[in-house]
Design a protein around this motif. Structure first.
Motif, mmCIF file in Angstrom:
data_model
loop_
_atom_site.group_PDB
_atom_site.id
_atom_site.type_symbol
_atom_site.label_atom_id
_atom_site.label_comp_id
_atom_site.label_asym_id
_atom_site.label_seq_id
_atom_site.Cartn_x
_atom_site.Cartn_y
_atom_site.Cartn_z
ATOM 1 N N GLN A 107 0.821 -1.213 0.000
ATOM 2 C CA GLN A 107 0.000 0.000 0.000
ATOM 3 C C GLN A 107 0.855 1.264 0.000
ATOM 4 O O GLN A 107 1.712 1.455 0.878
ATOM 5 C CB GLN A 107 -0.932 0.003 1.202
ATOM 6 N N PHE B 254 -7.507 7.423 0.937
ATOM 7 C CA PHE B 254 -7.901 8.186 2.129
ATOM 8 C C PHE B 254 -6.680 8.528 2.984
ATOM 9 O O PHE B 254 -6.459 9.674 3.359
ATOM 10 C CB PHE B 254 -8.963 7.424 2.938
ATOM 11 N N ASP B 255 -5.872 7.495 3.280
ATOM 12 C CA ASP B 255 -4.680 7.764 4.087
ATOM 13 C C ASP B 255 -3.679 8.638 3.336
ATOM 14 O O ASP B 255 -2.983 9.453 3.953
ATOM 15 C CB ASP B 255 -4.022 6.443 4.521
HETATM 16 C C1 3PY Z 1 -7.174 4.131 2.281
HETATM 17 O O1 3PY Z 1 -7.914 4.672 1.459
HETATM 18 O O2 3PY Z 1 -6.386 4.759 3.003
HETATM 19 C C2 3PY Z 1 -7.199 2.689 2.434
HETATM 20 O O3 3PY Z 1 -6.307 2.126 2.995
HETATM 21 C C3 3PY Z 1 -8.357 1.925 1.895
HETATM 22 O O4 3PY Z 1 -8.866 1.072 2.871
#
Ligand code: 3PY
Length: 251
Positions: free
Chosen positions: A148, A175-176
């Motif tokens: 991620q 989002f993060d």
């Molecule tokens: C985000 O959008 O930060 C995510 O990790 C999605 O769950």
């Protein structure tokens, strides 16, 4: 059987998935039985799911021809081990800020000689649909390592992270990412950052993925060139449909 998602990605088919945050095989089965999904994310980072649930959830999801991916809470060796030992087809790791973390995740997820993963669980191969010895030989090839990118640091280091051998998918947590960058979600700077990650991922020959909450958002991202997108979460789907039905009956 362990190839559902990998096969879709290799065939350049859009890999469509959903987010599972509620524990229980009844929910997982209900969602996985919707035709056309390639993957389901078992969220053990933020949801109510714990590692005790992994085995049953994996098997329920796989029985509908869908690849289970487990998102662990953090890039820690013992968390990776417990998730992979349950037979998930993919591992998602949040907050990958730099290539050092990416290399460590890949190494922990791969058996030697590519990595340092140990073999031992007698249950691992079940959700992969192969024998124990086939699991050992096929896992390094078929298991998807999904990192991620969701921080300013991750964005700044995207070229090095995407270049890590064995890091298969760069998954944007929008989002993060917006929170870490302290920018408006969906604003110009946010979209520019998303485009930067997409471009770097494509340049490195890796798969690009992003969290979406609706088919509309997912369509837009696929049109931009993303390979793998979510279309909904379990809780959002329930809330959305109930709201719609209430609006309809009251209209
Ligand atoms: C985000 O959008 O930060 C995510 O990790 C999605 O769950």
């Amino acid at each position: 059987k362990c190839t559902f998602l990998r096969a879709a990605l290799r065939a350049k088919q859009p890999a469509l998935g959903t987010w599972l945050t509620l524990p229980g095989t009844a929910v997982a089965r209900t969602i996985a039985s919707v035709p056309g999904l390639q993957w389901m994310l078992i969220d053990a980072e933020h949801g109510q799911i714990t590692d005790k649930d992994y085995y049953e959830l994996n098997n329920s999801i796989v029985s509908h021809g869908v690849s289970p991916i487990i998102r662990i809470p953090f890039a820690e060796g013992w968390l990776i081990k417990r998730a992979l030992d349950s037979g998930a087809h993919g591992l998602m790791v949040p907050m990958v800020h730099n290539a050092k973390i990416a290399r460590s995740v890949v190494s922990l997820a791969k058996f030697p000689p590519q990595g340092e993963r140990g073999f031992g669980s007698p249950f691992t191969q079940h959700a992969f649909g192969v024998s124990a010895s086939d699991y050992e030989t096929q896992c390094n090839e078929y298991l998807l390592t999904i990192l991620q990118i969701e921080s300013r640091e991750g964005l700044d280091n995207i070229d090095e992270i995407a270049a890590v051998e064995g890091a298969d998918v760069m998954f944007i947590g929008p989002f993060d990412l917006a929170k870490s960058m302290q920018v408006q979600f969906g604003g110009d700077e946010h979209e520019k950052a998303i485009a930067t990650v997409l471009k770097a991922t494509q340049a490195a020959g890796k798969y690009a993925s992003i969290f979406c909450l609706s088919g509309e958002q997912a369509r837009k991202r696929l049109d931009q060139g993303f390979d793998m997108v979510s279309i909904a979460t379990d809780t959002a789907s329930i809330t959305r449909d109930l709201t719609l039905q209430l609006e309809t009956v009251r209209a």
